[in-house]
Design a protein around this motif. Structure first.
Motif, mmCIF file in Angstrom:
data_model
loop_
_atom_site.group_PDB
_atom_site.id
_atom_site.type_symbol
_atom_site.label_atom_id
_atom_site.label_comp_id
_atom_site.label_asym_id
_atom_site.label_seq_id
_atom_site.Cartn_x
_atom_site.Cartn_y
_atom_site.Cartn_z
ATOM 1 N N HIS A 17 0.853 -1.189 0.000
ATOM 2 C CA HIS A 17 0.000 0.000 0.000
ATOM 3 C C HIS A 17 0.891 1.242 0.000
ATOM 4 C CE1 HIS A 17 1.052 -0.192 4.255
ATOM 5 N NE2 HIS A 17 0.684 1.073 4.345
ATOM 6 N N ASP A 18 0.329 2.365 -0.399
ATOM 7 C CA ASP A 18 1.055 3.633 -0.341
ATOM 8 C C ASP A 18 0.572 4.372 0.900
ATOM 9 O OD1 ASP A 18 2.188 6.130 -0.592
ATOM 10 O OD2 ASP A 18 1.350 6.556 -2.565
ATOM 11 N N SER A 30 -2.228 0.857 -4.907
ATOM 12 C CA SER A 30 -1.730 -0.157 -3.976
ATOM 13 C C SER A 30 -1.460 -1.471 -4.683
ATOM 14 C CB SER A 30 -2.751 -0.404 -2.860
ATOM 15 O OG SER A 30 -2.863 0.729 -2.047
ATOM 16 N N TRP A 46 0.164 -5.733 -3.907
ATOM 17 C CA TRP A 46 0.153 -6.787 -2.904
ATOM 18 C C TRP A 46 0.840 -8.036 -3.447
ATOM 19 C CZ3 TRP A 46 -2.268 -10.230 -5.858
ATOM 20 C CH2 TRP A 46 -3.352 -9.829 -6.647
ATOM 21 N N GLN A 73 0.687 -6.561 2.089
ATOM 22 C CA GLN A 73 0.673 -5.262 1.427
ATOM 23 C C GLN A 73 1.018 -4.156 2.391
ATOM 24 O OE1 GLN A 73 -4.052 -5.333 1.083
ATOM 25 N NE2 GLN A 73 -3.144 -3.716 -0.078
#
Length: 146
Positions: free
Chosen positions: A127-128, A135, A137, A146
């Motif tokens: 994720h950001d 995002s 994963w 993630q």
């Protein structure tokens, strides 16, 4: 339905894997991959394309030492169904490390493809934290990292 769904296309400088937290989302081409995902990645490799958000799966063929230069990354090599080899650089400063990962594991991934002469690298598999980048994963045995 078309193979590619383009969300944004802008010319961008090639970003290094250690810049995961610094690449802006407008530099990424969104790609929805289906059964032909290997073809899309093979085309990106052949045409030296980068900054493409991709999703696919492959078999882990080699675990590499973690990269401790800059942002820390867990690294491993995946073989796609087409035979193409990809380096996966999973940022473990942001996402949980995949402790159980081993050779022969089948993993699914979503991340950003960057071209290199050895087959390319998938990064942004997390994720950001700033919410500026799509995002990604990694999925292994029902667990999402993630």
């Amino acid at each position: 339905m078309k193979k590619l769904l383009i969300a944004a296309v802008l010319a961008a400088a090639y970003g290094s894997v250690t810049q995961c937290g610094r690449v802006a989302p407008q530099h990424t081409v969104e790609v929805e991959l289906r059964s032909d995902s290997d073809e899309v990645l093979a085309s990106a490799l052949a045409n030296h394309k980068s900054n493409i958000q991709v999703q696919g799966n492959g078999i882990v063929t080699k675990l590499l030492a973690d990269d401790w230069d800059g942002s820390r990354h867990q690294r491993f090599i995946l073989r796609l169904g087409s035979g193409q080899m990809l380096l996966v650089a999973h940022n473990i400063d942001i996402a949980k490390r995949i402790a159980s990962l081993k050779d022969g594991d089948q993993v699914a991934f979503k991340g950003e493809y960057e071209w290199n002469p050895k087959g390319g690298v998938i990064h942004w598999t997390h994720h950001d934290p700033e919410g500026r980048h799509s995002s990604g994963w990694i999925k292994l045995n029902g667990q999402t990292y993630q």
